[in-house]
Enzyme design. Structure first.
Site, PDB file in Angstrom:
ATOM      1  N   ASP A   9      12.731   3.170 -58.304  1.00 23.20           N
ATOM      2  CA  ASP A   9      13.857   2.440 -58.900  1.00 23.20           C
ATOM      3  C   ASP A   9      15.017   3.412 -59.015  1.00 23.20           C
ATOM      4  O   ASP A   9      14.814   4.594 -59.368  1.00 23.20           O
ATOM      5  CB  ASP A   9      13.481   1.893 -60.273  1.00 23.20           C
ATOM      6  CG  ASP A   9      14.421   0.793 -60.744  1.00 23.20           C
ATOM      7  OD1 ASP A   9      15.658   0.955 -60.549  1.00 23.20           O
ATOM      8  OD2 ASP A   9      13.947  -0.207 -61.304  1.00 23.20           O
ATOM      9  N   ASP A  53      11.462  -1.325 -56.632  1.00 19.42           N
ATOM     10  CA  ASP A  53      12.645  -2.105 -57.010  1.00 19.42           C
ATOM     11  C   ASP A  53      13.330  -2.627 -55.748  1.00 19.42           C
ATOM     12  O   ASP A  53      13.317  -1.962 -54.705  1.00 19.42           O
ATOM     13  CB  ASP A  53      13.606  -1.229 -57.817  1.00 19.42           C
ATOM     14  CG  ASP A  53      14.801  -2.019 -58.324  1.00 19.42           C
ATOM     15  OD1 ASP A  53      14.599  -3.171 -58.748  1.00 19.42           O
ATOM     16  OD2 ASP A  53      15.927  -1.486 -58.276  1.00 19.42           O
ATOM     17  N   ASP A 329     -41.952   6.026 -17.274  1.00 17.07           N
ATOM     18  CA  ASP A 329     -40.968   6.726 -16.458  1.00 17.07           C
ATOM     19  C   ASP A 329     -40.929   6.072 -15.076  1.00 17.07           C
ATOM     20  O   ASP A 329     -41.981   5.832 -14.459  1.00 17.07           O
ATOM     21  CB  ASP A 329     -41.340   8.205 -16.327  1.00 17.07           C
ATOM     22  CG  ASP A 329     -40.288   8.998 -15.577  1.00 17.07           C
ATOM     23  OD1 ASP A 329     -39.423   9.588 -16.245  1.00 17.07           O
ATOM     24  OD2 ASP A 329     -40.327   9.015 -14.333  1.00 17.07           O
ATOM     25  N   ILE A 330     -39.726   5.770 -14.586  1.00 21.90           N
ATOM     26  CA  ILE A 330     -39.586   5.163 -13.255  1.00 21.90           C
ATOM     27  C   ILE A 330     -39.848   6.233 -12.203  1.00 21.90           C
ATOM     28  O   ILE A 330     -39.220   7.297 -12.205  1.00 21.90           O
ATOM     29  CB  ILE A 330     -38.176   4.571 -13.072  1.00 21.90           C
ATOM     30  CG1 ILE A 330     -37.890   3.541 -14.173  1.00 21.90           C
ATOM     31  CG2 ILE A 330     -38.032   3.922 -11.700  1.00 21.90           C
ATOM     32  CD1 ILE A 330     -36.469   3.000 -14.154  1.00 21.90           C
ATOM     33  N   ASN A 337     -30.629   6.825  -7.119  1.00 23.29           N
ATOM     34  CA  ASN A 337     -29.253   7.268  -7.334  1.00 23.29           C
ATOM     35  C   ASN A 337     -28.683   7.957  -6.099  1.00 23.29           C
ATOM     36  O   ASN A 337     -27.534   7.730  -5.713  1.00 23.29           O
ATOM     37  CB  ASN A 337     -29.186   8.223  -8.527  1.00 23.29           C
ATOM     38  CG  ASN A 337     -29.263   7.495  -9.860  1.00 23.29           C
ATOM     39  OD1 ASN A 337     -28.876   6.333  -9.973  1.00 23.29           O
ATOM     40  ND2 ASN A 337     -29.768   8.177 -10.884  1.00 23.29           N
ATOM     41  N   ASP A 346     -27.997   2.210 -12.440  1.00 26.04           N
ATOM     42  CA  ASP A 346     -27.782   1.552 -13.734  1.00 26.04           C
ATOM     43  C   ASP A 346     -28.354   0.142 -13.741  1.00 26.04           C
ATOM     44  O   ASP A 346     -28.928  -0.299 -14.745  1.00 26.04           O
ATOM     45  CB  ASP A 346     -26.287   1.504 -14.069  1.00 26.04           C
ATOM     46  CG  ASP A 346     -25.725   2.859 -14.468  1.00 26.04           C
ATOM     47  OD1 ASP A 346     -26.535   3.775 -14.716  1.00 26.04           O
ATOM     48  OD2 ASP A 346     -24.487   3.005 -14.533  1.00 26.04           O
ATOM     49  N   GLU A 372     -34.383   7.889 -17.206  1.00 30.58           N
ATOM     50  CA  GLU A 372     -35.231   6.774 -16.770  1.00 30.58           C
ATOM     51  C   GLU A 372     -36.533   6.695 -17.563  1.00 30.58           C
ATOM     52  O   GLU A 372     -37.489   6.038 -17.142  1.00 30.58           O
ATOM     53  CB  GLU A 372     -35.546   6.901 -15.275  1.00 30.58           C
ATOM     54  CG  GLU A 372     -36.400   8.106 -14.880  1.00 30.58           C
ATOM     55  CD  GLU A 372     -35.591   9.363 -14.621  1.00 30.58           C
ATOM     56  OE1 GLU A 372     -36.114  10.256 -13.919  1.00 30.58           O
ATOM     57  OE2 GLU A 372     -34.450   9.463 -15.106  1.00 30.58           O
TER      58      GLU A 372
END
Length: 469
Positions: A9, A53, A329-330, A337, A346, A372
């Protein structure tokens, strides 16, 4: 509730009066005598509330408020306009500038402190959610959403009022912009509130058929409606009810006779605030979800699995029930890849996780362990059952080709699985190490197979005298 409040103010006696009143209530008060200083202090000291204000030279309160709300570093600070102006148009201009409320001089002490407490409660909650969102963003768990106003075209409002005239008026005001439900009965209103997913409750405080303050209290006490904004309609003679309502948790109010423009602006402010609050809460819960899940597969991540496995083993120890763990495990995943690219890899990982999810029970915990490798924790399961499930999953992987690249490529893949069961006083580390050794043996012995590693005590024996649970 202590807090730091900035009083702005250009009239020194006005500042001193507010400073004295707030200090008596144990608030930490800082002051500014013009708009430029107010902006600087707000940015540097981050007050919890600003009493501002309007009529000041060079830069009036409306402009100060607009600048505060335009800066992300100060936009979250509640602003209460304090002025001698009393016209509805002035209040609307203040609210449209971003002010959270508008008090007319001379300021009534009870109204001032009720408003201060209400806004401070809200800010404390919002600050906590903002901090969590910012932390999640810094950790890379979520990205910060933009802070632009969100669409409120079909927000839902429940009006609880038994005054036919004001009900007709609000219906006309709200009809084009909002979905409005009108309910004069308090009991019915409570039923609607608990299941209606409303964005705002508008409650008349001068009803003769129900206790509006009890309804407000009920809204704040129920989990489903605790965060619902409450806007009250108040007669001048109901000031005591208003003060009590603000203490209970009412967010805002409009005095009768109702000014349509003021009602529209205050309604819009409350709904936008709720949408912002909902976004913060959603992002917080989303960040918690992302923190414990794997972004590619949607399965739980290794950190969550490790912590959860400890809890499962503790419970199993109390219940004298075994816990089985399989690590999958793959086989030859690197070839996928190297030959087809990581995008195909992916896709394989995602499909593999889906097959795991389809082969285990709802009580089992499936997670991506890394790369994996996957882990499945099977509570209350003996080694025979776990071996059967593992073998079924191995066959399902090897016998059904993986369709990738939108169906243009099929890959014949296999997996190796190590399985074990917990013994007495088993730790999660020892259990996982034993399963990992079994997986290594499956890989070493030719892949595409399940290797079982029994514990020292394959099936728990219940001590004599303890009944089965």
């Amino acid at each position: 509730m202590s807090a730091r409040i900035l009083v702005v103010d250009d009239v020194i006696p006005n500042v001193k009066i507010l400073e004295a009143k707030l200090s008596v209530e144990y608030y930490d008060v800082i002051t500014a005598y013009n708009g430029a200083d107010a902006l600087k202090i707000a940015l540097e000291q981050q007050p919890d509330l600003i009493l501002l204000d309007v009529m000041m030279p060079q830069m009036d309160g409306f402009e100060v408020c607009q600048r505060l709300k335009a800066d992300n570093k100060t936009a979250h600070i509640p602003v209460v306009m304090v002025t001698a102006l009393s016209e509805a148009a002035d209040r609307i201009q203040g609210l449209e500038s971003g002010a959270d409320d508008f008090l007319t001089k001379p300021v009534d002490d009870m109204a001032l402190f009720a408003r201060v407490k209400s806004l401070l409660r809200l800010k404390m909650m919002m600050d906590e959610f903002r901090l969590r969102e910012e932390t999640s963003s810094e950790m890379g768990v979520i990205s910060m959403s933009d802070r632009k106003e969100e669409a409120i075209q079909r927000a839902r409002i429940l009006v609880i009022d038994d005054n036919e005239y004001s009900v007709r008026m609000m219906k006309e005001i709200y009809a084009e912009t909002y979905d409005i439900t009108l309910e004069p009965n308090m009991e019915e209103a409570q039923v609607l509130l608990r299941g209606g997913d409303y964005d705002l409750a508008v409650i008349s405080l001068d009803s003769s058929n129900y206790d509006p303050l009890r309804l407000c209290s009920k809204i704040r006490s129920l989990e489903e409606t605790r965060q619902l904004p409450i806007l009250t309609l108040v007669d001048e003679s109901d000031k005591d009810k208003l003060i009590k309502g603000m203490e209970i948790g009412v967010n805002d109010y409009v005095m009768r006779p109702i000014d349509a423009n003021e009602l529209i602006v205050r309604t819009r402010t409350q709904i936008l605030r709720k949408q912002y609050q909902d976004r913060l809460r959603h992002n917080f819960h989303r960040s918690m979800e992302l923190a414990v899940t794997d972004s590619l597969t949607g399965l739980y991540n290794r950190r969550y699995m490790s912590n959860h496995l400890d809890a499962i083993l503790q419970r199993a120890k109390l219940d004298y029930k075994p816990v089985c763990v399989m690590i999958l495990d793959i086989d030859f995943f690197k070839r996928v890849n190297d030959t087809h690219g990581h995008h195909v890899g992916d896709e394989v990982i995602k499909e593999f996780s889906l097959r795991i999810g389809a082969s285990v029970r709802g009580i089992d915990l499936a997670c991506r362990y890394g790369g994996e490798e996957f882990v499945v924790v099977m509570p209350d399961t003996n080694l025979s059952v776990a071996s059967t499930v593992s073998e079924r999953l191995r066959r399902q992987i090897s016998e059904v080709p993986f369709s990738v690249s939108k169906g243009t490529l099929e890959l014949n893949l296999t997996c190796s699985i190590g399985v074990t069961v917990s013994g007495e006083s088993e730790s999660s580390d020892s259990l996982l190490k034993r399963a990992d050794k079994a997986l290594y043996k499956a890989k070493r012995d030719g892949r595409n197979r399940v290797v079982v590693a029994p514990s020292n005590v394959e099936v728990f024996e219940r001590p004599h005298g303890i009944a089965a649970r």
